[in-house]
Motif scaffolding. Structure first.
Motif, PDB file in Angstrom:
ATOM      1  N   GLN A 173       4.438   2.627  -0.755  1.00 25.26           N
ATOM      2  CA  GLN A 173       5.287   2.474   0.423  1.00 25.26           C
ATOM      3  C   GLN A 173       5.625   3.838   1.025  1.00 25.26           C
ATOM      4  N   HIS A 174       5.880   4.814   0.168  1.00 25.39           N
ATOM      5  CA  HIS A 174       6.182   6.161   0.654  1.00 25.39           C
ATOM      6  C   HIS A 174       4.975   6.768   1.375  1.00 25.39           C
ATOM      7  N   LEU A 175       3.805   6.650   0.774  1.00 22.97           N
ATOM      8  CA  LEU A 175       2.611   7.240   1.377  1.00 22.97           C
ATOM      9  C   LEU A 175       2.315   6.604   2.730  1.00 22.97           C
ATOM     10  N   ARG A 176       2.502   5.308   2.846  1.00 25.08           N
ATOM     11  CA  ARG A 176       2.301   4.646   4.137  1.00 25.08           C
ATOM     12  C   ARG A 176       3.266   5.206   5.181  1.00 25.08           C
ATOM     13  N   SER A 177       4.513   5.441   4.779  1.00 20.38           N
ATOM     14  CA  SER A 177       5.496   5.968   5.721  1.00 20.38           C
ATOM     15  C   SER A 177       5.160   7.387   6.162  1.00 20.38           C
ATOM     16  N   ARG A 178       4.369   8.099   5.360  1.00 23.56           N
ATOM     17  CA  ARG A 178       3.968   9.467   5.662  1.00 23.56           C
ATOM     18  C   ARG A 178       2.678   9.530   6.466  1.00 23.56           C
ATOM     19  N   GLY A 179       2.086   8.374   6.744  1.00 25.01           N
ATOM     20  CA  GLY A 179       0.869   8.349   7.549  1.00 25.01           C
ATOM     21  C   GLY A 179      -0.412   8.192   6.757  1.00 25.01           C
ATOM     22  N   TRP A 180      -0.313   8.102   5.424  1.00 25.29           N
ATOM     23  CA  TRP A 180      -1.503   7.847   4.609  1.00 25.29           C
ATOM     24  C   TRP A 180      -1.912   6.386   4.741  1.00 25.29           C
ATOM     25  N   ARG A 181      -3.159   6.092   4.380  1.00 23.91           N
ATOM     26  CA  ARG A 181      -3.667   4.721   4.306  1.00 23.91           C
ATOM     27  C   ARG A 181      -4.100   4.465   2.857  1.00 23.91           C
ATOM     28  N   PRO A 182      -3.159   4.112   2.000  1.00 21.03           N
ATOM     29  CA  PRO A 182      -3.457   4.013   0.570  1.00 21.03           C
ATOM     30  C   PRO A 182      -4.142   2.708   0.190  1.00 21.03           C
ATOM     31  N   GLY A 183      -4.844   2.772  -0.940  1.00 20.99           N
ATOM     32  CA  GLY A 183      -5.364   1.602  -1.624  1.00 20.99           C
ATOM     33  C   GLY A 183      -4.956   1.709  -3.082  1.00 20.99           C
ATOM     34  N   ALA A 242       3.094  -4.465  -1.412  1.00 25.04           N
ATOM     35  CA  ALA A 242       2.723  -3.193  -0.777  1.00 25.04           C
ATOM     36  C   ALA A 242       1.971  -3.400   0.525  1.00 25.04           C
ATOM     37  N   GLY A 243       1.233  -4.511   0.632  1.00 19.82           N
ATOM     38  CA  GLY A 243       0.486  -4.765   1.853  1.00 19.82           C
ATOM     39  C   GLY A 243      -0.673  -3.812   2.074  1.00 19.82           C
ATOM     40  N   VAL A 244      -1.273  -3.313   0.982  1.00 25.06           N
ATOM     41  CA  VAL A 244      -2.423  -2.411   1.081  1.00 25.06           C
ATOM     42  C   VAL A 244      -3.568  -3.018   0.284  1.00 25.06           C
ATOM     43  N   PRO A 245      -4.813  -2.564   0.504  1.00 26.13           N
ATOM     44  CA  PRO A 245      -5.934  -3.111  -0.275  1.00 26.13           C
ATOM     45  C   PRO A 245      -5.757  -2.853  -1.771  1.00 26.13           C
ATOM     46  N   VAL A 246      -6.086  -3.865  -2.566  1.00 27.25           N
ATOM     47  CA  VAL A 246      -6.012  -3.771  -4.027  1.00 27.25           C
ATOM     48  C   VAL A 246      -7.299  -4.350  -4.602  1.00 27.25           C
ATOM     49  N   ASP A 293     -15.217   1.654 -10.723  1.00 27.15           N
ATOM     50  CA  ASP A 293     -15.916   0.577 -10.021  1.00 27.15           C
ATOM     51  C   ASP A 293     -15.010  -0.056  -8.966  1.00 27.15           C
ATOM     52  N   ALA A 294     -13.743  -0.295  -9.346  1.00 23.22           N
ATOM     53  CA  ALA A 294     -12.796  -0.866  -8.391  1.00 23.22           C
ATOM     54  C   ALA A 294     -12.579   0.076  -7.219  1.00 23.22           C
ATOM     55  N   ALA A 295     -12.509   1.372  -7.498  1.00 26.89           N
ATOM     56  CA  ALA A 295     -12.280   2.358  -6.444  1.00 26.89           C
ATOM     57  C   ALA A 295     -13.432   2.404  -5.457  1.00 26.89           C
ATOM     58  N   ARG A 296     -14.665   2.419  -5.976  1.00 26.68           N
ATOM     59  CA  ARG A 296     -15.821   2.469  -5.075  1.00 26.68           C
ATOM     60  C   ARG A 296     -15.913   1.206  -4.223  1.00 26.68           C
ATOM     61  N   ALA A 297     -15.621   0.051  -4.838  1.00 27.80           N
ATOM     62  CA  ALA A 297     -15.661  -1.199  -4.086  1.00 27.80           C
ATOM     63  C   ALA A 297     -14.583  -1.219  -3.001  1.00 27.80           C
ATOM     64  N   LEU A 298     -13.407  -0.701  -3.319  1.00 25.36           N
ATOM     65  CA  LEU A 298     -12.324  -0.685  -2.342  1.00 25.36           C
ATOM     66  C   LEU A 298     -12.687   0.206  -1.149  1.00 25.36           C
ATOM     67  N   LEU A 299     -13.218   1.392  -1.427  1.00 28.84           N
ATOM     68  CA  LEU A 299     -13.570   2.301  -0.337  1.00 28.84           C
ATOM     69  C   LEU A 299     -14.697   1.747   0.521  1.00 28.84           C
ATOM     70  N   ALA A 300     -15.618   1.002  -0.103  1.00 27.43           N
ATOM     71  CA  ALA A 300     -16.705   0.395   0.669  1.00 27.43           C
ATOM     72  C   ALA A 300     -16.181  -0.716   1.579  1.00 27.43           C
ATOM     73  N   ALA A 301     -15.221  -1.491   1.064  1.00 27.07           N
ATOM     74  CA  ALA A 301     -14.689  -2.610   1.849  1.00 27.07           C
ATOM     75  C   ALA A 301     -13.654  -2.162   2.863  1.00 27.07           C
ATOM     76  N   HIS A 302     -12.970  -1.055   2.573  1.00 27.84           N
ATOM     77  CA  HIS A 302     -11.905  -0.563   3.459  1.00 27.84           C
ATOM     78  C   HIS A 302     -12.121   0.937   3.677  1.00 27.84           C
ATOM     79  N   PRO A 303     -13.096   1.311   4.488  1.00 32.25           N
ATOM     80  CA  PRO A 303     -13.461   2.722   4.643  1.00 32.25           C
ATOM     81  C   PRO A 303     -12.369   3.593   5.256  1.00 32.25           C
ATOM     82  N   GLY A 304     -11.345   2.995   5.838  1.00 39.65           N
ATOM     83  CA  GLY A 304     -10.251   3.778   6.381  1.00 39.65           C
ATOM     84  C   GLY A 304      -9.274   4.281   5.331  1.00 39.65           C
ATOM     85  N   THR A 305      -9.406   3.794   4.109  1.00 38.42           N
ATOM     86  CA  THR A 305      -8.507   4.217   3.033  1.00 38.42           C
ATOM     87  C   THR A 305      -8.699   5.710   2.770  1.00 38.42           C
TER      88      THR A 305
END
Length: 337
Positions: A75-85, A121-125, A133-145
């Protein structure tokens, strides 16, 4: 013998170097050797991702507040302008595939804590046995992260990390011995970037020299949730006999918080952490309202939609979040303008 009872007795034994711990100590030497070998293997093949990775974990077995800490950081990172996963193993789930967690996912398939993170959190999980493996799949599905949080990954060194956050509750490191003679998953103290206490810190817990430490405040929300999402003020539940249950690392802490909020607990049941509720039997006293944690409710509501869930809140100090920002900036990472 019920699993929850065994877990309770073992956790009690881990708080001192008594007879049970001493008898298990030789096994802890074997555990330590095997764990060190695995850490070496992971370090040799660690995956470096194109975005910064922040790992939130602990060095003791059982929960210490990692998931609410991860939620607060997201939640903090989102408020700072990050796009977290967020990536996680998904402890307690059925299956070992890599998959995205959606708001309506079955907690049995993705895990209760990842589902709670997705909803809150409302972010990709994503979940997978190997966080890389989870990280690579998340970045592939949500490239803006542009930043990843790894929930409970301090010992999963196959995923390279930029910031390590170690979370403790009031138990500290117990007797200071490795599993199964003590609660430690790895030797402590060791350097990490930040230490966060989710309860009053244990003064006897050793820390690396100069370690930055912060203390959060864990509390109940002022309301309970129904299965349909509507809220019931806790004040409205006072004076009613309630049956409470908890399938978390320290159920007794949850029960104590309910009592401190003025609720009357006519019955309590401590369940194993990540309990699936498939064999759940209603507590005695059918007329008593049933109350549980928000994490448990994700699975319990399938069996008893009348149950009420009380969310747990973690008030993380601003200084901790500022320190997180500083660590990221020191490594050259900044949110996109």
């Amino acid at each position: 013998m019920p699993r929850a009872f065994v877990e309770h007795r073992l956790r009690a034994a881990w708080q001192r170097r008594g007879l049970v711990a001493v008898l298990l100590w030789p096994l802890s030497r074997l555990y330590g050797a095997l764990a060190a070998r695995q850490r070496g293997r992971d370090d040799a093949v660690a995956v470096r991702l194109p975005v910064p990775v922040v790992v939130v974990g602990n060095v003791v077995a059982g929960g210490a507040g990692k998931t609410p800490t991860t939620l607060a950081m997201a939640q903090h990172l989102r408020s700072r302008g990050w796009r977290p996963g967020i990536v996680s193993r998904g402890h307690g789930r059925v299956g070992d595939d890599c998959r995205e967690v959606l708001p309506d996912s079955d907690p049995r398939e993705v895990g209760d804590e990842p589902l709670l993170l997705r909803q809150r959190a409302g972010v990709p999980v994503f979940v997978a046995p190997r966080r890389a493996d989870a990280a690579r799949a998340l970045l592939a599905a949500h490239p803006g992260t542009d930043i990843l949080l790894c929930d409970d990954g301090l010992q999963h060194r196959a995923l390279a990390r930029d910031v390590e956050v170690c979370v403790f509750d009031a138990r500290g490191v117990g007797n200071g011995w490795l599993l199964p003679a003590g609660p430690l998953r790895e030797p402590w103290p060791r350097p990490v970037d930040l230490v966060l206490w989710t309860e009053a810190d244990a003064a006897a817990t050793p820390l690396p020299p100069g370690q930055a430490t912060f203390t959060a405040h864990r509390r109940l929300a002022d309301h309970a949730l129904r299965a349909d999402g509507t809220q019931v003020p806790l004040a409205d539940l006072r004076g009613q006999p309630l049956a409470a249950l908890a399938g978390i690392a320290r159920p007794e802490a949850f029960f104590a918080m309910l009592r401190a909020a003025g609720l009357t607990l006519a019955d309590t049941r401590a369940l194993p952490d990540h309990y699936d509720f498939d064999s759940f039997n209603r507590l005695s006293g059918q007329r008593n309202g049933l109350i549980c944690t928000e994490k448990d409710a994700l699975k319990l509501w399938r069996h008893d939609p009348s149950a009420l869930a009380v969310p747990l809140r973690l008030d993380v100090p601003a200084a901790f979040l500022d320190a997180l920002d500083q660590h990221l900036a020191a490594r050259g990472y900044h949110p996109a303008p």
